[in-house]
Write an enzyme that holds these catalytic residues in place. Structure first.
Site, PDB file in Angstrom:
ATOM      1  N   SER A   1      57.489 -64.688  63.624  1.00 42.14           N
ATOM      2  CA  SER A   1      56.955 -64.217  65.000  1.00 42.14           C
ATOM      3  C   SER A   1      55.345 -65.012  64.891  1.00 42.14           C
ATOM      4  O   SER A   1      55.006 -65.430  66.260  1.00 42.14           O
ATOM      5  CB  SER A   1      56.629 -62.893  64.794  1.00 42.14           C
ATOM      6  OG  SER A   1      55.857 -62.352  65.487  1.00 42.14           O
TER       7      SER A   1
ATOM      8  N   TRP B   1      55.962 -68.375  65.970  1.00 39.52           N
ATOM      9  CA  TRP B   1      56.298 -68.389  67.263  1.00 39.52           C
ATOM     10  C   TRP B   1      54.852 -68.528  68.367  1.00 39.52           C
ATOM     11  O   TRP B   1      55.222 -69.247  69.436  1.00 39.52           O
ATOM     12  CB  TRP B   1      57.167 -67.135  67.749  1.00 39.52           C
ATOM     13  CG  TRP B   1      57.610 -67.152  69.300  1.00 39.52           C
ATOM     14  CD1 TRP B   1      58.827 -67.701  69.880  1.00 39.52           C
ATOM     15  CD2 TRP B   1      56.614 -66.381  70.392  1.00 39.52           C
ATOM     16  NE1 TRP B   1      58.651 -67.296  70.984  1.00 39.52           N
ATOM     17  CE2 TRP B   1      57.563 -66.759  71.469  1.00 39.52           C
ATOM     18  CE3 TRP B   1      55.359 -65.838  70.509  1.00 39.52           C
ATOM     19  CZ2 TRP B   1      57.056 -66.391  72.798  1.00 39.52           C
ATOM     20  CZ3 TRP B   1      55.013 -65.559  71.673  1.00 39.52           C
ATOM     21  CH2 TRP B   1      56.132 -65.739  72.798  1.00 39.52           C
ATOM     22  N   HIS B   2      53.966 -67.880  67.909  1.00 40.01           N
ATOM     23  CA  HIS B   2      52.857 -67.821  68.638  1.00 40.01           C
ATOM     24  C   HIS B   2      52.286 -69.198  68.881  1.00 40.01           C
ATOM     25  O   HIS B   2      51.541 -69.442  69.933  1.00 40.01           O
ATOM     26  CB  HIS B   2      51.823 -66.809  68.321  1.00 40.01           C
ATOM     27  CG  HIS B   2      52.109 -65.433  68.502  1.00 40.01           C
ATOM     28  ND1 HIS B   2      53.016 -64.753  67.929  1.00 40.01           N
ATOM     29  CD2 HIS B   2      51.878 -64.843  69.655  1.00 40.01           C
ATOM     30  CE1 HIS B   2      53.333 -63.860  68.625  1.00 40.01           C
ATOM     31  NE2 HIS B   2      52.492 -63.560  69.592  1.00 40.01           N
ATOM     32  N   GLY B   3      52.255 -70.004  68.084  1.00 35.11           N
ATOM     33  CA  GLY B   3      51.474 -71.218  67.973  1.00 35.11           C
ATOM     34  C   GLY B   3      51.490 -72.080  66.727  1.00 35.11           C
ATOM     35  O   GLY B   3      51.906 -71.475  65.711  1.00 35.11           O
TER      36      GLY B   3
ATOM     37  N   PHE C   1      51.622 -70.370  74.631  1.00 36.79           N
ATOM     38  CA  PHE C   1      52.701 -70.142  73.581  1.00 36.79           C
ATOM     39  C   PHE C   1      53.972 -70.460  74.344  1.00 36.79           C
ATOM     40  O   PHE C   1      55.021 -70.399  73.765  1.00 36.79           O
ATOM     41  CB  PHE C   1      52.546 -68.752  73.116  1.00 36.79           C
ATOM     42  CG  PHE C   1      51.349 -68.239  72.520  1.00 36.79           C
ATOM     43  CD1 PHE C   1      50.211 -69.232  71.811  1.00 36.79           C
ATOM     44  CD2 PHE C   1      50.866 -66.811  72.821  1.00 36.79           C
ATOM     45  CE1 PHE C   1      49.449 -68.898  71.455  1.00 36.79           C
ATOM     46  CE2 PHE C   1      49.524 -66.602  72.225  1.00 36.79           C
ATOM     47  CZ  PHE C   1      48.888 -67.315  71.318  1.00 36.79           C
TER      48      PHE C   1
END
Lengths: 324, 483
Positions: free
Chosen positions: B322, B325-327, B483
């Site tokens: 997670s 996933w954001h960056g 993102f």
């Protein structure tokens, strides 16, 4: 569906009406009640950005009021000129700084860049016309809304507190005590090392034309002036363009060039600005020049140059004597 | 084209009119108009990436049909992996390639090998993480036999590209959105009015709270080495409200816009800052992503079944993924790890589903215990956001180090007018009060239509419009667009 659209349109219309009222009513009240009063004795006013702001100490020059303000492009100066001339009929002569960096594309940023617009626009919006506002909205629509919001808020507060006094915020002589020699190499390069950007700010020149036209309509004498600047001043690189533009666009307005007024390095705050020492020396000389009838002579620049060369000769003689 | 921009204010009514008046009651026409509008909306960001979106849509559409059409598990599996690898491949190239290349170079440098790795000079296609996850959920659901492949290309494309959710979610599921896309939609006055109300509230959150906080948070985070501990703490608080109001404001607007077209999107936020523990926070924050990871990663890994060690491992995996996933930055990974550590006690002691009810339901104020729980959870969250916002791990540690110094007990001071800071703090407090009062609803002001006095209702709406106009901050890009 019809009910929904009808209600939505009504809601949007009512909201728009409220917002317009919030913007327009304070603007109207301020435009009617604002005070741009200067001393009754002052017959000459000076407008411009930080160069004249730091160069002309008006306490040393009789009958002159320095209304220059840092980072003020002609767009905002024009709004100020309108109000000052309207409210001070005793003014006979208007001096407007015209120097190398004022033709540069950087002036566009000073006009509608967020940092400058957000501080200048709220102050002068009550005095702008639709075309002026259009210039900002068109060139920076993204930040324009925010600036409109800031100005609505500020002007609302101004009206609620009955604060219509602009005299203290419209500019004036700004004293700097630091000298160039006392600055570190870093601060000099960061402050003055900015490269001259390619391009010319047409909007700045257009508003200078407007300032001149407005002054003439009001039968005021207008002169363009160039404050003293250091020979290493970065923007002197555009001198050719500067002279070409001056000739092409402002040949009918007399230009008083004090750019080469002889000053020592320690009389500069940096390459573009005089410190207190330099401003005192220059202002005393300028005051004397005014008293000697500078604005009445036929060939003003010759008068200036002769006086300047006199100072230079005296300085050179003094330096030679001192070195012996 | 931002939801809070003038161009969008022109775009939306045009699409609305075309949708309800030109397309009429024809479902095909309605979907076609929405699809064209969605592609136009996306092209306004960068038309070149429209090809990527169309390619991704085509890929999942065809692999879905191939998977549904085949009888053998082996062939089905082959198509499934083709879709997963290509989708994640695109994400990897556009979003993570440079990160891996740079990290590799640093690692090599640490062992004395100086390499000049090739990096890509690409811009991240807006919304790629969101529409890739859309497509993946669809393909996984078909592979698992939960749904049948969609045969109508326009309907499927609209599911992937519906403009309110295209660039920053909510991350929809085929099981939720596709049936709505395929069902005839008629205009519902109350749903549309509710949609407008939610848009207005979202706009307030974004334009006023998030954008005002952004200016202060940016100033403080960008110059953190020169500020006192108290100022840095204030900066972290500003960012905490910025990110919540930015993202939940966007989600509110997306949900409201979708409702204007008769479509209900998944709820994305449920007042997360009133959570009593971290597990509850994650059930209330970016719900569509959390539930995506739960359904497509956590549960397949074994979920909460099995040994405590397996649960701990699974939890760490989903929080790491997670975060990533954001960056493409170690700060996001650290943020994910930190949240995994936060939630660990409740995983180990099996208390992660204690707080399922709305806090202080039916009461005006929380009990002292609830209040302390909220405060503790909120503090942990604020601490976590420092990693999220910092530019590097070193920056995050130095920021935190400066907070926990003697200067924490000084008066905060930074390059902003005190009046502006005070004004923003008052707005935040007002916002918290409204959110608290509305915490039992889908969004804070959803129950406003139940107010019997119409004059009160309209007074509130007009006040909100006025506040939005007078206190809007400088327009900032939505954080989650990156993102």
């Amino acid at each position: 569906m019809t009910k929904f659209i009808k209600k939505t349109v009504l809601f949007i219309a009512a909201s728009a009406f409220i917002l317009l009222a919030i913007i327009l009513i304070p603007n109207y009240v301020i435009s009617k009640r604002s005070r741009f009063a200067i001393n009754n004795k002052d017959r000459i006013v000076l407008f411009g950005h930080s160069h004249p702001e730091c160069a002309f100490d008006d306490t040393l020059i009789s009958n002159l009021k320095n209304l220059s303000h840092s980072a003020e492009p002609y767009f905002y100066t024009y709004q100020k000129v309108k109000m000052v001339l309207q409210q001070n009929p005793q003014i006979e002569t208007v001096l407007v700084e015209f120097t190398n960096n004022q033709i540069d594309a950087k002036m566009n940023d000073w006009t509608w860049g967020y940092t400058y617009m957000s501080s200048m626009f709220p102050k002068y919006i009550p005095f702008m016309d639709k075309a002026d506002i259009g210039v900002l909205a068109e060139n920076n629509p993204k930040d324009f809304m925010n600036c409109l919001s800031v100005s609505a808020r500020n002007n609302l507060v101004r009206v609620l507190t009955s604060d219509y006094e602009f005299t203290s915020i419209m500019g004036g002589y700004f004293r700097i005590d630091a000298s160039r020699t006392s600055l570190t190499a870093d601060s000099i390069s960061s402050g003055q090392g900015e490269m001259v950007r390619p391009g010319v700010s047409l909007v700045n020149l257009l508003y200078l034309k407007k300032i001149i036209a407005f002054c003439r309509e009001r039968h005021k004498r207008v002169f363009l002036v160039r404050s003293p600047q250091h020979h290493s001043y970065e923007y002197l690189k555009n001198e050719k363009d500067f002279l070409r533009i001056k000739q092409a666009m402002f040949s009918s307005t007399e230009f008083l060039d004090f750019g080469k007024f002889p000053l020592r390095d320690d009389e500069f705050a940096d390459f573009g600005h005089l410190n207190y020492k330099g401003a005192t020396k220059f202002s005393k000389w300028f005051g004397a020049m005014l008293n000697s009838g500078l604005l009445k002579t036929v060939n003003k620049q010759l008068f200036i140059d002769q006086s300047i060369s006199g100072i230079t000769t005296r300085n050179e003689t003094f330096n030679r004597t001192a070195s012996r | 084209m931002l939801f809070n921009s003038f161009s969008f204010a022109l775009f939306l009514p045009v699409v609305f009119v075309l949708y309800w008046f030109v397309a009429g009651k024809s479902l095909r026409n309605q979907n076609m108009i929405l699809l064209v509008a969605s592609y136009f909306f996306y092209a306004c960001w960068d038309w070149r990436f429209l090809f990527l979106l169309v390619f991704s849509t085509l890929l999942d559409y065809f692999t879905g049909i191939k998977m549904s059409g085949t009888g053998t598990k082996k062939v089905k599996k082959r198509w499934f992996w083709l879709s997963v690898i290509v989708n994640l491949g695109f994400l990897g190239v556009f979003k993570y390639f440079n990160f891996f290349a740079a990290s590799m170079a640093v690692a090599m440098a640490n062992i004395g090998l100086h390499v000049n790795l090739w990096t890509l000079k690409v811009i991240l296609p807006v919304g790629i993480s969101f529409y890739t996850f859309h497509g993946l959920s669809y393909v996984i659901d078909i592979y698992k036999g939960r749904i049948e492949a969609e045969r109508h290309f326009i309907d499927y494309s609209l599911f992937v590209s519906f403009f309110p959710l295209l660039v920053a979610g909510p991350i929809e599921r085929a099981t939720h959105l596709l049936p709505q896309v395929k069902k005839a939609r008629t205009f519902d006055y109350y749903a549309a009015a509710d949609g407008l109300r939610q848009i207005l509230w979202g706009l307030f959150k974004k334009a006023v709270i998030a954008d005002q906080c952004a200016e202060f948070a940016n100033t403080i985070f960008n110059n953190s080495s020169g500020y006192t501990g108290s100022t840095l703490l204030l900066g972290a608080l500003f960012f905490t409200f910025q990110i919540y109001c930015d993202f939940s404001g966007y989600s509110d607007m997306a949900l409201g816009i979708a409702r204007l077209f008769g479509i209900d999107l998944l709820r994305n936020f449920a007042f997360p800052y009133f959570s009593r523990d971290i597990a509850e926070f994650w059930r209330r924050w970016h719900i569509s992503l959390s539930s995506w990871f739960r359904d497509y990663l956590y549960i397949p890994l074994g979920g909460s079944k099995g040994s405590t060690w397996a649960k701990v491992r699974n939890t760490f995996i989903i929080f790491l993924v997670s975060g990533f996933w954001h960056g493409a930055n170690w700060t996001f990974i650290a943020w994910g790890l930190l949240n995994a550590i936060y939630i660990m006690p409740s995983i180990i002691f099996n208390t992660n589903r204690v707080n399922l009810q709305i806090v202080a339901q039916g009461r005006a104020l929380p009990s002292l215990r609830e209040f302390s729980q909220i405060l503790l959870t909120f503090s942990l969250t604020v601490f976590g956001w420092i990693f999220f916002r910092a530019t590097s791990i070193a920056h995050a540690f130095s920021y935190i180090g400066r907070i926990f110094s003697k200067s924490l007990f000084t008066v905060p001071a930074f390059d902003a007018s005190r009046a502006m800071v005070f004004e923003t703090l008052v707005l935040i407090i007002g916002f918290i009060v409204v959110e608290w009062n509305g915490r039992e609803n889908q969004y804070a002001i959803a129950s406003l239509d139940k107010l019997k006095k119409r004059s009160f209702r309209y007074a509130f709406y007009f006040s909100l419009v006025l506040i939005i106009f007078l206190f809007m901050g400088r327009e900032q890009q939505f954080i989650y667009f990156q993102f």
